[in-house]
Design a protein around this motif. Sequence first.
Motif, short mmCIF file in Angstrom:
data_model
loop_
_atom_site.label_atom_id
_atom_site.label_comp_id
_atom_site.label_asym_id
_atom_site.label_seq_id
_atom_site.Cartn_x
_atom_site.Cartn_y
_atom_site.Cartn_z
N ASN A 87 0.81 -1.04 -0.15
CA ASN A 87 0.11 0.00 -0.02
C ASN A 87 0.86 1.33 -0.03
O ASN A 87 0.45 2.46 -0.01
CB ASN A 87 -0.91 0.02 1.14
CG ASN A 87 -0.21 -0.21 2.82
OD1 ASN A 87 0.91 -0.50 2.49
ND2 ASN A 87 -0.89 0.19 3.52
N LEU A 139 -7.19 12.77 17.20
CA LEU A 139 -7.35 11.86 16.19
C LEU A 139 -8.43 10.98 16.11
O LEU A 139 -8.94 10.86 14.96
CB LEU A 139 -6.04 11.20 16.07
CG LEU A 139 -5.15 11.94 15.19
CD1 LEU A 139 -3.62 11.16 15.36
CD2 LEU A 139 -5.39 12.05 13.70
N PRO A 140 -8.97 10.56 17.43
CA PRO A 140 -9.98 9.74 17.17
C PRO A 140 -11.19 10.26 16.53
O PRO A 140 -11.79 9.68 15.85
CB PRO A 140 -10.41 9.66 18.58
CG PRO A 140 -9.13 9.70 19.40
CD PRO A 140 -8.48 10.82 18.67
N THR A 143 -10.66 10.27 12.76
CA THR A 143 -10.83 8.61 12.01
C THR A 143 -12.01 7.85 12.57
O THR A 143 -12.17 6.84 12.11
CB THR A 143 -9.52 8.01 12.01
OG1 THR A 143 -9.34 8.08 13.39
CG2 THR A 143 -8.46 8.45 11.41
N VAL A 148 -16.42 13.22 8.90
CA VAL A 148 -16.56 13.52 7.51
C VAL A 148 -15.45 12.78 6.80
O VAL A 148 -15.43 12.57 5.50
CB VAL A 148 -16.62 14.83 7.14
CG1 VAL A 148 -17.90 15.33 7.40
CG2 VAL A 148 -15.52 15.64 7.76
N PHE A 149 -14.28 12.54 7.52
CA PHE A 149 -12.89 12.07 6.90
C PHE A 149 -13.01 10.60 6.57
O PHE A 149 -12.33 10.11 5.64
CB PHE A 149 -11.56 12.49 7.53
CG PHE A 149 -11.51 13.97 7.52
CD1 PHE A 149 -11.26 14.72 6.50
CD2 PHE A 149 -11.81 14.62 8.64
CE1 PHE A 149 -10.86 16.06 6.38
CE2 PHE A 149 -11.47 16.02 8.67
CZ PHE A 149 -11.21 16.79 7.73
N PRO A 151 -15.02 8.27 5.54
CA PRO A 151 -15.19 7.41 4.04
C PRO A 151 -13.99 7.62 3.07
O PRO A 151 -13.71 6.69 2.43
CB PRO A 151 -16.34 8.32 3.45
CG PRO A 151 -17.07 8.82 4.70
CD PRO A 151 -15.90 9.00 5.74
N ALA A 152 -13.24 8.73 3.27
CA ALA A 152 -12.13 9.11 2.31
C ALA A 152 -10.86 8.04 2.67
O ALA A 152 -10.30 7.49 1.89
CB ALA A 152 -11.69 10.43 2.51
N PHE A 153 -10.73 7.85 4.14
CA PHE A 153 -9.71 7.04 4.39
C PHE A 153 -10.02 5.61 4.21
O PHE A 153 -8.92 4.88 3.98
CB PHE A 153 -9.44 7.15 6.10
CG PHE A 153 -8.47 8.61 6.29
CD1 PHE A 153 -7.37 8.46 5.91
CD2 PHE A 153 -9.18 9.37 7.19
CE1 PHE A 153 -6.70 9.50 6.34
CE2 PHE A 153 -8.48 10.54 7.27
CZ PHE A 153 -6.95 10.60 6.94
N ASP A 154 -11.40 5.26 4.26
CA ASP A 154 -11.70 3.85 3.70
C ASP A 154 -11.20 3.61 2.44
O ASP A 154 -11.12 2.41 1.87
CB ASP A 154 -13.28 3.64 3.71
CG ASP A 154 -13.85 3.52 5.20
OD1 ASP A 154 -12.71 3.20 6.32
OD2 ASP A 154 -14.99 3.82 5.67
N GLN A 155 -11.08 4.67 1.43
CA GLN A 155 -10.89 4.61 -0.03
C GLN A 155 -9.40 5.04 -0.21
O GLN A 155 -9.31 5.19 -1.56
CB GLN A 155 -12.07 5.11 -1.01
CG GLN A 155 -13.41 4.82 -0.64
CD GLN A 155 -13.54 3.18 -0.71
OE1 GLN A 155 -13.06 2.55 -1.23
NE2 GLN A 155 -14.56 2.93 0.08
N VAL A 156 -8.53 4.80 0.58
CA VAL A 156 -7.12 5.23 0.22
C VAL A 156 -6.55 4.17 -0.88
O VAL A 156 -5.96 4.61 -1.85
CB VAL A 156 -6.28 5.09 1.41
CG1 VAL A 156 -4.73 5.22 0.93
CG2 VAL A 156 -6.41 6.39 2.39
N PRO A 158 -8.06 2.27 -3.37
CA PRO A 158 -8.59 2.41 -4.73
C PRO A 158 -7.89 3.49 -5.22
O PRO A 158 -7.61 3.87 -6.55
CB PRO A 158 -10.33 2.20 -4.65
CG PRO A 158 -10.32 1.79 -3.29
CD PRO A 158 -9.14 1.88 -2.40
N ALA A 159 -8.00 4.72 -4.54
CA ALA A 159 -7.76 6.09 -4.87
C ALA A 159 -5.91 5.99 -5.34
O ALA A 159 -5.90 6.60 -6.30
CB ALA A 159 -7.83 7.19 -3.95
N LEU A 160 -5.28 5.29 -4.54
CA LEU A 160 -3.98 5.10 -4.85
C LEU A 160 -3.69 4.20 -6.03
O LEU A 160 -3.02 4.80 -7.10
CB LEU A 160 -3.17 4.40 -3.75
CG LEU A 160 -1.75 4.46 -3.47
CD1 LEU A 160 -1.48 4.13 -2.12
CD2 LEU A 160 -1.22 3.61 -4.48
#
Lengths: 221, 256
Positions: A87, A139-140, A143, A148-149, A151-156, A158-160
């Motif tokens: 990753n 931080l908790p 994440t 709001v962040f 869903p974006a972290f879940d998709q690191v 595929p985005a990469l």
Amino acid sequence: MKERTYESGVHFYGILWDIAALLLFLMLPVAICLHLGVWPEARYVFEGLLPVALLFYPTSVIEVFTYTPLLGAGGTYLSFVTGNITNLKLPCGLNAMENAGVRANSEEGEVISTIAIATSSIVTTLIIAVGVVAFSPVLPYLTDDSSVFAPAFDQVVPALFGALGISYFMKHWKLAFVPIAAIVILLLFNGTLSTGVLIPVGVVISMLSAHLMYKKGWVGQ
Amino acid sequence: MDFKSDGFMYALGFLVVAFVVAQSVFFLVRAWKRAKALGIDTSSLKKTVSSSALFTVAPALAILATVLTLSGALGLVLPWIRLTVIGAITYEVPAAEAAIDAFGSAAGLSQEVTDPEMFSTVAWVMTLGSIMPLILVPFLLKKIQKGMSKAVAKNGKWADVMSAAAFIGLIAAFIGRAIAGKGEESIIGDGAGVMSLCALVSSMIFMLILQSIANRFNIKWLQPFAMPFSMLLAMGVVMILSQVLPPDIALFEWRG
């Protein structure tokens, strides 16, 4: 005495660092046990280790064979100490070699990949350390599942791999079709197959089909 | 004070950080010197460093998120150490679960570990389960490389095609999972669905756009940043879509 070449130096120092890392990592649970004054019963350790070892020891053999040719020597010694290869370290090295316009199996590729992976290791280590020490109270919230962040972290991933993949596919579209189709078909039969299984399968299928296409004169001319 | 996050544990954490940074700096400096000797110019080396650093930010934050996920059960320091060396979520979570299982606790990582013996067992299992590559690499690396360079010397064009094919095979595994992979029924965001496809497709589109802008207007500095920017922009798209789309669409995962 003969002077060491860059390449032989990479192996010499790489193995030294590798052994040092191994000793350091083994020392950590020893230190924790000494500090806490408890030693776990061997049977608990074995019982816990067994399922993990059954899965991950064979995988690590496959990993070493699959990633080593892609990472280069310096990159391999670094990546297997710091982890997060698929990753992070591998795409990072690939991206750097692509940008610098150097071939993976050349000495230029070797040094560029080493520089990229070393940089990535340092940045990752510092981000995690700073994150743990300085931002642990907030931080908790970032994440947490409701942030709001999140869903974006879940998709690191595929985005990469979308961004990395498209530049390869544009150049080698003939090579891309077979492995992607094969992986998707495999997943339609068994959707839970992990990337640890899919990567070696994808690499082997991709190389076989590329070899056939090369023999037919469809690619590499 | 909680034994999982006391000063001693933090000292161990910093020791590991120092080791990893020292090793990376050592290899970085050697490779840099060698690159200069090979005639690669400084500006392209600097670009390699800055683009790699930027590229690393989002995945590193995702790793940090894993540390936090595990910290509920194991405290901050052990997951921090484990994810700094060798660790990856795919390995650390099952290892920790298996160790806790050995004690006959069904709660796994959903409960805080308060028994020092259980904690030390988790530390041992996570360590012993992950060190295999470090044992293998010194024995295998040179042999694999020898085989590689023989193949390259024999037929350079074939070797180039095969190396591109190996990369594509690896990338195909991840793209396949984003299209048709199944996640845990109870977890949102881990299976193929609207969000994974949006991330995949939008990062591809951003990459194409940024690359063609860089080429058409000859913006050299943009080239190495096209990929990290595309990745971050795609994550931004996911964030926005998950806010504006109705939840049944945004969270839909066709394979569960």
